[in-house]
Motif scaffolding. Structure first.
Motif, PDB file in Angstrom:
ATOM      1  N   MET A  99     -82.681  85.675 -48.567  1.00 46.10           N
ATOM      2  CA  MET A  99     -82.953  85.962 -47.178  1.00 46.10           C
ATOM      3  C   MET A  99     -84.175  86.694 -47.067  1.00 46.10           C
ATOM      4  N   SER A 100     -84.341  87.781 -47.997  1.00 43.07           N
ATOM      5  CA  SER A 100     -85.376  88.415 -47.892  1.00 43.07           C
ATOM      6  C   SER A 100     -86.673  87.963 -47.885  1.00 43.07           C
ATOM      7  N   LEU A 101     -86.747  86.536 -48.712  1.00 48.01           N
ATOM      8  CA  LEU A 101     -87.996  86.133 -48.688  1.00 48.01           C
ATOM      9  C   LEU A 101     -88.346  85.288 -47.395  1.00 48.01           C
ATOM     10  N   MET A 102     -87.225  85.158 -46.582  1.00 51.17           N
ATOM     11  CA  MET A 102     -87.371  84.433 -45.300  1.00 51.17           C
ATOM     12  C   MET A 102     -88.192  85.310 -44.297  1.00 51.17           C
ATOM     13  N   GLU A 103     -88.078  86.587 -44.224  1.00 49.99           N
ATOM     14  CA  GLU A 103     -88.884  87.331 -43.441  1.00 49.99           C
ATOM     15  C   GLU A 103     -90.539  86.910 -43.653  1.00 49.99           C
ATOM     16  N   TYR A 104     -91.080  86.677 -44.709  1.00 46.52           N
ATOM     17  CA  TYR A 104     -92.359  86.680 -44.853  1.00 46.52           C
ATOM     18  C   TYR A 104     -92.702  85.115 -44.333  1.00 46.52           C
ATOM     19  N   PHE A 105     -91.848  84.098 -44.654  1.00 47.40           N
ATOM     20  CA  PHE A 105     -92.248  82.713 -44.198  1.00 47.40           C
ATOM     21  C   PHE A 105     -91.860  82.336 -42.769  1.00 47.40           C
ATOM     22  N   LEU A 106     -91.191  83.183 -42.090  1.00 51.19           N
ATOM     23  CA  LEU A 106     -91.175  83.141 -40.495  1.00 51.19           C
ATOM     24  C   LEU A 106     -92.181  83.635 -39.936  1.00 51.19           C
ATOM     25  N   GLY A 107     -93.249  84.165 -40.468  1.00 53.39           N
ATOM     26  CA  GLY A 107     -94.448  84.314 -39.911  1.00 53.39           C
ATOM     27  C   GLY A 107     -95.413  83.155 -39.882  1.00 53.39           C
ATOM     28  N   PHE A 108     -94.931  82.185 -40.647  1.00 53.65           N
ATOM     29  CA  PHE A 108     -95.677  80.878 -40.491  1.00 53.65           C
ATOM     30  C   PHE A 108     -95.691  80.358 -39.048  1.00 53.65           C
ATOM     31  N   ARG A 109     -96.754  79.466 -38.599  1.00 55.47           N
ATOM     32  CA  ARG A 109     -96.537  78.887 -37.133  1.00 55.47           C
ATOM     33  C   ARG A 109     -95.328  77.640 -37.390  1.00 55.47           C
ATOM     34  N   ASP A 110     -94.676  77.463 -36.294  1.00 56.38           N
ATOM     35  CA  ASP A 110     -93.904  76.287 -35.993  1.00 56.38           C
ATOM     36  C   ASP A 110     -92.758  76.220 -36.839  1.00 56.38           C
ATOM     37  N   THR A 140     -75.725  87.829 -37.489  1.00 55.56           N
ATOM     38  CA  THR A 140     -75.873  89.172 -38.099  1.00 55.56           C
ATOM     39  C   THR A 140     -77.337  89.387 -38.686  1.00 55.56           C
ATOM     40  N   ALA A 141     -77.746  88.385 -39.362  1.00 57.09           N
ATOM     41  CA  ALA A 141     -79.101  88.441 -40.032  1.00 57.09           C
ATOM     42  C   ALA A 141     -80.201  88.045 -38.700  1.00 57.09           C
ATOM     43  N   ALA A 142     -79.607  87.257 -37.737  1.00 62.91           N
ATOM     44  CA  ALA A 142     -80.830  86.886 -36.691  1.00 62.91           C
ATOM     45  C   ALA A 142     -81.203  87.820 -35.964  1.00 62.91           C
ATOM     46  N   LEU A 143     -79.968  88.716 -35.605  1.00 61.60           N
ATOM     47  CA  LEU A 143     -80.251  90.000 -34.684  1.00 61.60           C
ATOM     48  C   LEU A 143     -80.975  90.969 -35.294  1.00 61.60           C
ATOM     49  N   LYS A 144     -80.719  91.444 -36.482  1.00 59.12           N
ATOM     50  CA  LYS A 144     -81.509  92.034 -37.418  1.00 59.12           C
ATOM     51  C   LYS A 144     -83.240  91.670 -37.495  1.00 59.12           C
ATOM     52  N   LEU A 145     -83.373  90.385 -37.779  1.00 57.90           N
ATOM     53  CA  LEU A 145     -84.955  89.890 -37.687  1.00 57.90           C
ATOM     54  C   LEU A 145     -85.370  89.909 -36.398  1.00 57.90           C
ATOM     55  N   ARG A 146     -84.658  89.759 -35.297  1.00 54.14           N
ATOM     56  CA  ARG A 146     -85.370  89.708 -34.144  1.00 54.14           C
ATOM     57  C   ARG A 146     -85.830  91.495 -33.761  1.00 54.14           C
ATOM     58  N   GLU A 147     -85.007  92.090 -34.212  1.00 50.12           N
ATOM     59  CA  GLU A 147     -85.181  93.712 -34.150  1.00 50.12           C
ATOM     60  C   GLU A 147     -86.607  94.119 -34.655  1.00 50.12           C
ATOM     61  N   LYS A 148     -86.417  93.532 -36.051  1.00 45.30           N
ATOM     62  CA  LYS A 148     -87.431  93.880 -36.970  1.00 45.30           C
ATOM     63  C   LYS A 148     -88.744  93.385 -36.922  1.00 45.30           C
ATOM     64  N   LEU A 149     -88.711  91.681 -36.619  1.00 42.92           N
ATOM     65  CA  LEU A 149     -90.082  91.050 -36.646  1.00 42.92           C
ATOM     66  C   LEU A 149     -90.314  90.733 -35.110  1.00 42.92           C
ATOM     67  N   GLY A 150     -89.460  91.004 -34.218  1.00 45.78           N
ATOM     68  CA  GLY A 150     -89.833  90.294 -33.023  1.00 45.78           C
ATOM     69  C   GLY A 150     -89.692  88.635 -32.823  1.00 45.78           C
ATOM     70  N   ILE A 151     -89.164  88.186 -33.716  1.00 42.76           N
ATOM     71  CA  ILE A 151     -89.039  86.742 -33.653  1.00 42.76           C
ATOM     72  C   ILE A 151     -88.088  86.246 -32.613  1.00 42.76           C
ATOM     73  N   ARG A 201     -84.938  76.213 -45.226  1.00 41.11           N
ATOM     74  CA  ARG A 201     -83.786  75.736 -45.469  1.00 41.11           C
ATOM     75  C   ARG A 201     -83.125  76.927 -46.468  1.00 41.11           C
ATOM     76  N   LEU A 202     -82.040  77.233 -46.241  1.00 44.89           N
ATOM     77  CA  LEU A 202     -81.234  78.188 -46.984  1.00 44.89           C
ATOM     78  C   LEU A 202     -79.932  77.661 -47.151  1.00 44.89           C
ATOM     79  N   PRO A 203     -79.146  78.109 -48.312  1.00 44.77           N
ATOM     80  CA  PRO A 203     -77.740  77.729 -48.617  1.00 44.77           C
ATOM     81  C   PRO A 203     -76.742  78.596 -47.838  1.00 44.77           C
ATOM     82  N   TRP A 204     -75.863  78.017 -47.118  1.00 38.79           N
ATOM     83  CA  TRP A 204     -74.608  78.885 -46.643  1.00 38.79           C
ATOM     84  C   TRP A 204     -73.197  78.503 -46.970  1.00 38.79           C
TER      85      TRP A 204
END
Length: 302
Positions: free
Chosen positions: A218-229, A237-248, A190-193
Motif C-alpha cells: 500500500m505504501s507504493l500506492m501513495e505515489y501512483f495515486l498522484g497520476f491523473r485519472d 481506514t486507509a482511505a481516510l488516512k490518504l485523504r488526510e495525508k494527500l488530499g485525494i 489493483r491491490l490484493p484484498w
C-alpha cells in the motif's frame, strides 16, 4: 560460523562488491575477504564466484540458496541478544496485514508505547495465512488479519469491519457516489484484498480486464495515486488516512464489494496482559475513527 562472517557475506551481496562492503563495515578489503572465506571453509562450499578482474559480486548456486539462511541467522542472533533486555521488560510481538500496518498501526503502536514504556514492542508484517502459523507456534502474541480460517489452538476474534472505498487520482470526473460500471478498468491501481473481494472484482470487471498497474504494497500506492485519472479500491481506514495525508478524493461505491472484516488472533491458552493493553489502545483509535466516519464499524460480536 559467526555473526561477523554472516554480516560480511550479506553486506557484500547488498553492496555489489567487496570494496564497497568493506567501506560500509569499516574494515579493510582483505579482512572482509577473509571473513567470507572463513565462512565458506566452515560450510564446505563456495558462496561467491571468483574470477580474474571480477569486480562485482556473483553468487554460486549454493550461495543463492544460502542467502535466506544467512538472513534468518542474523534475525535469530538479534533475538538471542534481546533476551537480556527481556529481564527488564516484557515483550509484545504483534503482526498485521499490510493495509492495517501501513495506516492504522502507527497511531496505535505510538499510543501503546507511550502508555507502556516497560514493554518491548516487536512488529512483523505477515499475510493472514502466515500470521496463523506464527500465532499457533507461539512466535507472535497478537496478529491482525483479514482472511479468517480455522486453525487448532488459535482464537479468531472479529475486531472491526470497514467499507471498501474508491480512491481517485487528480482530475477526477466522478460524482459523490460511483457505480463500478462507470469506472475504466485500464485506469485501476489493483491491490490484493481477500478472496471475497476478488470474486466481486472479477464479476464487475471481468478477470481478463487489464489494470493500469498491480501492487502488493500500500505504501507504493501513495505515489501512483498522484497520476491523473487513476483509481483504486481500498479499505476505509486507509482511505481516510490518504485523504488526510494527500488530499485525494474518496467516494463510496454503489453495489460495491463486501466490507472487509479485520480479526485479531491469539493463542487460546495465552493470557497476555500486554496484548490486552494493545487492544485497548486499538479500541480507542477505532472509536475515534467511528466518530468521524460511517465507513468503519467495530464488531458487535466479541
Amino acid at each position: 560460523m559467526t555473526e561477523l562472517e554472516i554480516r560480511a557475506f550479506l553486506t557484500a551481496l547488498q553492496s555489489g562488491s567487496i570494496t564497497s562492503a568493506a567501506g560500509k563495515l569499516y574494515v579493510t578489503q582483505p579482512a572482509l575477504s577473509k571473513r567470507i572465506q572463513a565462512l565458506e571453509n566452515e560450510l564446505g562450499y563456495r558462496l561467491i564466484k571468483r574470477g580474474k578482474g571480477q569486480r562485482t559480486i556473483e553468487l554460486t548456486d549454493k550461495g543463492e540458496a544460502f542467502v535466506p539462511v544467512a538472513e534468518r541467522y542474523l534475525e535469530l542472533w538479534k533475538e538471542a541478544r534481546e533476551i537480556d533486555r527481556m529481564d527488564q521488560a516484557g515483550t509484545l510481538r504483534v503482526s498485521a496485514v499490510n493495509s492495517i500496518s501501513t495506516y492504522l498501526f502507527p497511531t496505535v503502536c505510538s499510543g501503546f508505547m507511550a502508555e507502556n514504556p516497560e514493554y518491548l514492542l516487536k512488529f512483523s508484517n505477515y499475510h493472514s495465512l502466515e500470521a496463523y502459523g506464527h500465532v499457533a507456534e507461539g512466535q507472535i502474541d497478537l496478529a491482525l488479519i483479514s482472511d479468517d480460517m480455522e486453525v487448532r489452538g488459535v482464537e479468531t476474534v472479529p475486531l472491526f469491519e470497514e467499507d471498501m472505498l474508491l480512491a481517485l487520482g487528480p482530475g477526477t470526473r466522478y460524482a459523490e457516489a460511483v457505480h463500478p460500471s462507470q469506472l475504466n478498468a485500464s485506469d485501476e491501481i489493483r491491490l490484493p484484498w481477500s478472496p471475497e473481494y476478488d470474486l466481486w472484482h472479477d464479476f464487475r470487471f471481468k478477470s481478463s480486464a487489464c489494470a493500469r498497474m498491480v501492487l502488493d504494497q500500500m505504501s507504493l500506492m501513495e505515489y501512483f495515486l498522484g497520476f491523473r485519472d487513476v483509481w483504486a479500491i481500498i479499505p476505509a481506514t486507509a482511505a481516510l488516512k490518504l485523504r488526510e495525508k494527500l488530499g485525494i478524493a474518496i467516494r463510496p461505491l454503489e453495489e460495491g464489494p463486501p466490507a472487509q472484516i479485520i480479526y485479531y488472533l491469539k493463542r487460546k491458552t495465552d493470557r497476555n496482559g500486554a496484548a490486552e493493553k494493545f487492544l485497548a489502545v486499538m479500541e480507542r483509535e477505532l472509536e475515534r475513527i467511528e466518530a468521524v466516519s460511517r465507513h468503519v464499524r467495530r464488531a458487535t460480536v466479541r
